[in-house]
Design an enzyme around this catalytic site. Structure first.
Site, PDB file in Angstrom:
ATOM      1  N   GLU A   1       0.973  -1.200   0.131  1.00 31.58           N
ATOM      2  CA  GLU A   1       0.058   0.126   0.104  1.00 31.58           C
ATOM      3  C   GLU A   1       0.971   1.205   0.153  1.00 31.58           C
ATOM      4  O   GLU A   1       0.814   2.097   0.838  1.00 31.58           O
ATOM      5  CB  GLU A   1      -0.934  -0.104   1.100  1.00 31.58           C
ATOM      6  CG  GLU A   1      -2.000  -1.056   1.035  1.00 31.58           C
ATOM      7  CD  GLU A   1      -2.986  -1.404   2.141  1.00 31.58           C
ATOM      8  OE1 GLU A   1      -2.676  -1.039   3.176  1.00 31.58           O
ATOM      9  OE2 GLU A   1      -4.242  -1.721   2.041  1.00 31.58           O
TER      10      GLU A   1
ATOM     11  N   GLU B   1      -4.798 -10.262  -0.027  1.00 31.99           N
ATOM     12  CA  GLU B   1      -5.446 -10.070   1.077  1.00 31.99           C
ATOM     13  C   GLU B   1      -6.987 -10.303   0.685  1.00 31.99           C
ATOM     14  O   GLU B   1      -7.620  -9.894  -0.155  1.00 31.99           O
ATOM     15  CB  GLU B   1      -5.430  -8.612   1.832  1.00 31.99           C
ATOM     16  CG  GLU B   1      -4.277  -8.357   2.284  1.00 31.99           C
ATOM     17  CD  GLU B   1      -3.971  -6.838   2.984  1.00 31.99           C
ATOM     18  OE1 GLU B   1      -5.234  -6.285   3.160  1.00 31.99           O
ATOM     19  OE2 GLU B   1      -3.073  -6.460   3.151  1.00 31.99           O
TER      20      GLU B   1
END
Length: 943
Positions: free
Chosen positions: A411, A475
């Site tokens: 991220e 994820e």
């Protein structure tokens, strides 16, 4: 005083047995500085006293602290949990005025043994400076990365002093915005290591022309030699000059997550008179036909994201804790771990090597909260730091076979600095793959990675008719609180499409910090310490609680990813081995039959050593002939010996199915005839023919009398009703009436009187990109032909269809139908109250209703069984494990009339009627959406 360049982590030993045992604490050449240190807590580095800088340590008012450990969890400052937002101003050029600072100090005695001494810090959060005997050694940053200093010239024999200044916030904090508690201090091991002439050591397995070799690259200022050991026995040896040496491994044993065979290269440093062991595994990671492969075999990642966390000590973990936790993960059937979002404690990788887990090793890099300003990946200022962090990770962890993929971080957007990072990794290690979720165009990543993608969106990409990099979900399945849901739906998609290679649940453990109260211990989350910026309960999002008690979510995930599949029909069971590499040696099938919760029968059957992906023979269970309607058959695969982390008697997989009872027909021999085009199964008078090209049943015959005039095929269409007038065009646009079947795979197994086929089919229309993936299990036994069908729509699929089921074109017409289900007249999902359940019989001319405008009619819902009598004298008997829809129409699809042949429809579901010619569509609860479906039907022929 030299800060060492990035390198692998190793230790010297003084004898072979200790070296092969591979326990760093047993090395006589290591001096651990873990333990109780003196400590002074300050609000800012500006408050550091001159006495500390000058080395006048007795002038400081000390308290104590444990190392490894976090300042905040030992009474110095407070923890702060955030997911994205920084708890400080987003300004990397100016750290906060209040910047908690810890001063560490201790005395220790030391005796030099080898030529060189290295001071090693395995993890300090966030930045630090270190002094040895009052002299500044250097500084370090990169909280989850190893920092080493050559301190040979500073150490003295006898008493020494070490002092460390640690700051909580720095410019590097903005690269370490991982979703976790902000905790600082010396939280990993501090060690002084005695070394000889070896500087670095890298082992790269190579598979060349059917042989396994290893390439050993050493940096050294002395002559070295090496021996390779397997199971503590020497198998090869060589001289190791500086540079690269390649030699062959005889009779190789490959490393996989299921067969974690480890070798040890023992390097002898003759000048030092000591040994350096380095474990490795023979495994290759590569892309083959757009799939991630381990040793040439495509792998499915059944993984979890794992933060390092202990509810009492934070990220300061003991080896015992790590071993226990990773063992728990392995016992749950999980085969992969993503080190979210930083390199872990070095011992973690030793455990993964030993137990067998596939690791995505992730760089200590996340800039999530920097979204309010320019992201560092686009800023040339940060490029060196991006690259350095990647290089330090790769050098340290290079030799671990469990690491199959390097990750650039998490991220942090995507830009030029990631490109430079990936290039640096490939220069250092072209033998592994690269992951980065932010690289959505896969410019540098070897795989397409996403987070929390819906099943529908996964399918849309999976069915694109193009070559594409494999898709993993780094994820998914957010396990926060009572979750996650739909794990089986995700797993179905992972197993259906080869371009989707699994994913990693977010996440392994709740990050609740433990607090002792009068009512006992409790676990707290963000905000519990009065933090003005926090993300509350978002850290309570794991498959296990902070104390590692499994949640229902873990139990669900364990069942979803279990390594065996069970196929059941009547008293017969087939077990499929879903392992990639492991056989079923020393395993048994256990079974138990229950009626109303009471056991009525049970037993076990030894499994043969099934190869990965193989089916067992048909296993006949000794079950009662008659049984109640509420009978349940429980099945499990268990070990008979200890296998890795699994004790003897451990359960590896389980399932429960409704028991149909034994058929009345006598046993009969079964023969199978196979050609390139057909599989023909004959059992007594019954013959079943399956087309290898389509996967469809093409013929059912009894004593030579053929029932079918064409394929028994899965179809979706029916004659429109008047209330379909506004949806007919959409059905035509989606071409639901024209479907082509293709057999993708077929497996056959049998015993003396029963045959089972496991068939994978794809059914799709022409000229448009959607289809149905089918998993069909076909049994030919004393019961007749039992067909279990499970299907998934994908691509640009229609939203709804008229029906889902099998169409059986007959060679003749139907004479009469005898059934138990709804009747006497027709019934549909929103029109059935006038059709109660019962036993009915109708002739052909009574079956459908003669609407003035010819259209669909005649469906009977809730059919448990039916006997369809034909004009040629043969009877087709139908049993549904669950209630079916039954209809009979003309062979041309029109209502029954003067046709010379008819067709039988056995449907899992049918569309409702509604009033849409003038009024509304059927209510949503009655409509037939293109969701996954399954149904089971047993067919038998009678004269």
């Amino acid at each position: 005083m030299i800060k060492l360049a990035p390198r692998t982590r190793f230790f010297y030993y003084n004898d072979l047995a200790t070296a092969l045992a591979y326990k760093e604490a047993a090395s006589p050449y290591t001096h651990s500085l873990n333990g109780t240190w003196q400590f002074c807590y300050l609000q800012s580095p500006r408050e550091v006293p001159e006495a500390f800088i000058a080395g006048d340590y007795d002038a400081i008012d000390w308290q104590t602290i444990k190392v490894p450990g976090h300042m905040e969890l030992q009474g110095y400052g407070k923890p702060n949990y955030t997911n994205i937002s920084f708890p400080i101003p987003v300004d990397p050029e100016a750290t906060p005025a209040k910047n908690p600072t810890g001063l560490y100090f201790r005395r220790f005695t030391f005796k030099q043994q080898l030529a060189r001494q290295i001071l090693r810090f395995d993890g300090v959060d966030s930045t630090f400076k270190v002094w040895l005997n009052g002299q500044l050694v250097g500084d370090g940053h990169g909280s989850r990365l190893m920092t080493e200093f050559d301190v040979t010239d500073l150490l003295v024999s006898g008493e020494n002093t070490i002092a460390v200044q640690v700051q909580k916030w720095s410019q590097y904090s903005f690269l370490e915005d991982q979703d976790q508690w902000w905790l600082s201090g010396i939280f990993r091991d501090v060690t002084i290591v005695d070394e000889g002439g070896l500087d670095d050591l890298q082992i790269t397995p190579q598979y060349q022309k059917g042989q396994w070799q290893i390439e050993v690259e050493v940096q050294a200022n002395t002559q070295l030699s090496g021996k390779v050991y397997f199971a503590d026995e020497p198998i090869a040896e060589t001289v190791l000059p500086a540079g690269k040496t390649v030699f062959t491994i005889p009779k190789p044993h490959e490393w996989t997550d299921e067969t974690p065979n480890l070798y040890t290269l023992v390097v002898e440093d003759e000048t030092a008179g000591a040994l350096v062991p380095m474990r490795f595994g023979l495994r290759r990671v590569e892309m083959i036909d757009d799939q991630i492969c381990l040793n040439g075999v495509p792998v499915l990642f059944n993984g979890v994201n794992r933060h390092e966390f202990n509810p009492e000590t934070g990220r300061a973990l003991t080896q015992d804790y790590i071993l226990s936790e990773v063992t728990q993960i392995k016992r749950a059937g999980i085969n992969a771990i993503r080190t979210s979002h930083y390199p872990n404690t070095p011992y973690f990788y030793d455990v993964c090597d030993e137990l067998g887990l596939l690791v995505i090793d992730e760089c200590d890099l996340e800039t999530h909260g920097m979204y309010v300003t320019e992201m560092p990946t686009d800023d040339p200022y940060w490029q060196g730091e991006f690259v350095s962090r990647a290089e330090r990770m790769v050098h340290r962890d290079f030799n671990h076979p469990s690491i199959v993929i390097w990750s650039l971080g998490n991220e942090s957007d995507f830009g030029p600095n990631h490109v430079a990072q990936a290039a640096a990794i490939r220069r250092l290690d072209p033998s592994r793959l690269i992951h980065y979720e932010g690289d959505r165009e896969t410019e540098v990543a070897d795989m397409y990675s996403t987070m929390y993608t819906s099943v529908e969106d996964i399918e849309k990409r999976a069915v694109k008719l193009t070559h594409q990099k494999p898709h993993i979900l780094c994820e998914y399945g957010h396990a926060m609180g009572n979750g996650a849901g739909s794990l089986q739906d995700y797993q179905d998609v992972f197993r259906l499409y080869k371009s989707v290679q699994g994913g990693f649940i977010w996440e392994w453990k709740d990050h609740g910090l433990k607090q002792d109260t009068l009512d006992g211990p409790k676990y707290v989350w963000g905000g519990a310490f009065g933090e003005p910026v926090n993300d509350g309960t978002f850290c309570i999002d794991g498959l296990v609680r902070p104390d590692r008690v499994p949640s229902p979510g873990l139990l669900e995930y364990e069942h979803v990813i279990q390594p065996f599949q069970f196929f059941v029909a009547q008293n017969h069971v087939v077990v499929k081995n879903l392992y990639h590499f492991q056989t079923t040696q020393d395993m048994v099938l256990r079974w138990r039959l229950e009626v109303a919760g009471e056991k009525v029968a049970g037993g076990q059957v030894a499994l043969p050593a099934l190869e990965p992906g193989a089916l067992s023979p048909v296993l006949a269970l000794d079950l009662p002939e008659t049984i109640g309607a509420d009978a349940l058959l429980d099945l499990s695969v268990q070990t008979t010996t200890q296998q890795g982390v699994f004790e003897a008697g451990a359960q590896l997989a389980s399932d429960q199915v409704a028991y149909q009872g034994l058929p009345a027909q006598p046993d009969a021999p079964t023969t199978v005839s196979q050609t390139a085009a057909m599989v023909t199964i004959t059992r007594g008078p019954l013959t079943v023919t399956v087309d290898r090209g389509t996967g469809n049943i093409t013929q059912l015959a009894q004593a030579g009398a053929q029932l079918l005039a064409g394929d028994m095929a899965l179809t979706l269409d029916r004659l429109p009703i008047s209330n379909d007038m506004n949806v007919v065009a959409e059905r035509q646009k989606k071409r639901i009436a024209t479907l082509f079947a293709r057999c993708e795979s077929i497996q056959l197994t049998q015993n003396d009187d029963t045959v089972m086929l496991a068939i994978r089919q794809r059914v799709a229309p022409p000229a448009i990109n959607w289809g149905i993936e089918l998993a069909v299990t076909l049994w030919v036994s004393a019961a007749g032909v039992t067909i279990y069908t499970k299907g998934w729509f994908d691509g640009e699929k229609p939203t709804e269809v008229p029906r889902i089921g099998y169409q059986l074109p007959l060679t003749t017409t139907v004479k009469a139908v005898d059934w138990f289900g709804r009747g006497l007249g027709e019934s549909y999902p929103d029109s059935l109250d006038a059709a109660p359940l019962g036993h009915y019989q109708l002739n052909r001319d009574q079956w459908g209703f003669p609407y003035v405008v010819p259209q669909e009619s005649g469906n009977r819902m809730g059919v448990r069984w039916a006997t369809i009598m034909t004009a040629q004298g043969s009877n087709l008997h139908v049993d549904g494990l669950n209630p079916l829809n039954l209809n009979v129409v003309g062979g041309d699809g029109q209502p029954l009339g003067n046709q010379s042949a008819d067709q039988v429809r056995l449907d899992a579901r049918v569309q409702a009627l509604g009033s849409n010619s003038c009024g509304p569509l059927p209510l949503k609860r009655y409509r037939l959406y293109t969701d996954p479906f399954d149904f089971t039907v047993t067919l038998s022929l009678q004269k």
